[in-house]
Design an enzyme around this catalytic site. Structure first.
Site, PDB file in Angstrom:
ATOM      1  CB  SER A 106      85.573  -9.093 100.693  1.00 28.48           C
ATOM      2  OG  SER A 106      86.514  -8.085 100.944  1.00 28.48           O
ATOM      3  CG  ASP A 156      82.251  -2.150 103.609  1.00 22.38           C
ATOM      4  OD1 ASP A 156      83.405  -2.018 104.044  1.00 22.38           O
ATOM      5  OD2 ASP A 156      81.915  -3.066 102.837  1.00 22.38           O
ATOM      6  CG  HIS A 187      84.187  -5.477 104.393  1.00 25.45           C
ATOM      7  ND1 HIS A 187      83.926  -4.837 103.194  1.00 25.45           N
ATOM      8  CD2 HIS A 187      85.019  -6.501 104.086  1.00 25.45           C
ATOM      9  CE1 HIS A 187      84.588  -5.446 102.212  1.00 25.45           C
ATOM     10  NE2 HIS A 187      85.251  -6.454 102.727  1.00 25.45           N
TER      11      HIS A 187
HETATM   12  C1  MLT Z   1      90.082  -5.996  97.764  1.00 28.18           C
HETATM   13  O1  MLT Z   1      91.272  -5.855  98.003  1.00 28.18           O
HETATM   14  O2  MLT Z   1      89.633  -6.732  96.871  1.00 28.18           O
HETATM   15  C2  MLT Z   1      89.151  -5.198  98.595  1.00 28.18           C
HETATM   16  O3  MLT Z   1      89.833  -4.151  99.205  1.00 28.18           O
HETATM   17  C3  MLT Z   1      88.474  -6.034  99.614  1.00 28.18           C
HETATM   18  C4  MLT Z   1      89.466  -6.732 100.494  1.00 28.18           C
HETATM   19  O4  MLT Z   1      89.888  -7.805 100.146  1.00 28.18           O
HETATM   20  O5  MLT Z   1      89.799  -6.190 101.557  1.00 28.18           O
END
Ligand code: MLT
Length: 208
Positions: A106, A156, A187
């Protein structure tokens, strides 16, 4: 104990096998301990280098600032990618490591992609779990031959499918050997991710 040296709070576990070190990069709200079990599972005996994201969003560690969900502060992405590349270089010197493979989830996958695009010397390749495009206008990078495994979630709610596909195409256009799979699920990670990473590591992690 967390180690605040080298500019990042981090954990380091020395390697016990001739495999690439892993740079473990957690998701929003995680910390340097999150991905240690996954790293041990998918690359047994690898040295593990695991920094904590230095940015706080409502108390949750991240690797760069965002303006809202999926909308990133591009100047901060660039600054933090440079800081992380500097940390990798310092940690390699301190711990005597070859260049690592990144394993990021992520937000950690997004900063790993930014480091690959902006500081290609820092990483030999990457596993990007639920990644999205970290920058809208990256300069062309030379990632010739670098292996990248991207695993996305078909349902996701955070990463649009075309965004993930765009990142895979961008990395491939830069010369990376990209394997991109869209797995059932959202996710979060599942056993299907672990199985795919293990198979990929078997091919890509051994040191020459
Ligand atoms: C981010 O902010 O890098 C992406 O949206 C993934 C997350 O951290 O939720």
């Amino acid at each position: 104990m967390p180690n605040p040296d080298l500019g990042f709070v981090h954990r380091f576990e020395p390697g016990r096998a001739p495999v690439r070190p892993l740079l473990l990069l957690h998701g929003t709200g995680g910390d340097e301990t999150d991905l240690l079990p996954l790293g041990r599972m998918v690359a047994p005996g690898a040295a593990l280098l695991s920094p904590r994201g230095p940015v706080l969003e409502n108390g949750m560690p991240r690797f760069f600032r965002r303006l809202s969900e999926g909308v990133f502060d591009a100047a901060d992405v660039r600054r933090r990618a440079a800081d992380l590349a500097g940390f990798v270089a310092a940690a390699r010197a301190r711990y005597g490591l070859p260049a690592p493979l990144a394993l990021g989830f992520s937000n950690g996958a997004n900063i790993a992609a930014a480091v690959m695009l902006l500081h290609p010397e820092a990483l030999v390749g990457a596993v990007l779990l639920r990644a999205m495009m970290p920058l809208s206008d990256p300069a062309p990078a030379d990632l010739s031959g670098r292996p990248v495994l991207m695993l996305s979630g078909a349902a996701d709610p955070i990463v649009p499918g075309d965004n993930a596909a765009g990142l895979a195409a961008l990395l491939a256009a830069a010369g990376a050997r990209v394997e991109h799979a869209v797995l059932p699920g959202g996710h979060g990670l599942s056993q299907a991710d672990v199985t795919r990473i293990e198979a990929w590591m078997t091919r890509e992690a051994p040191l020459p």
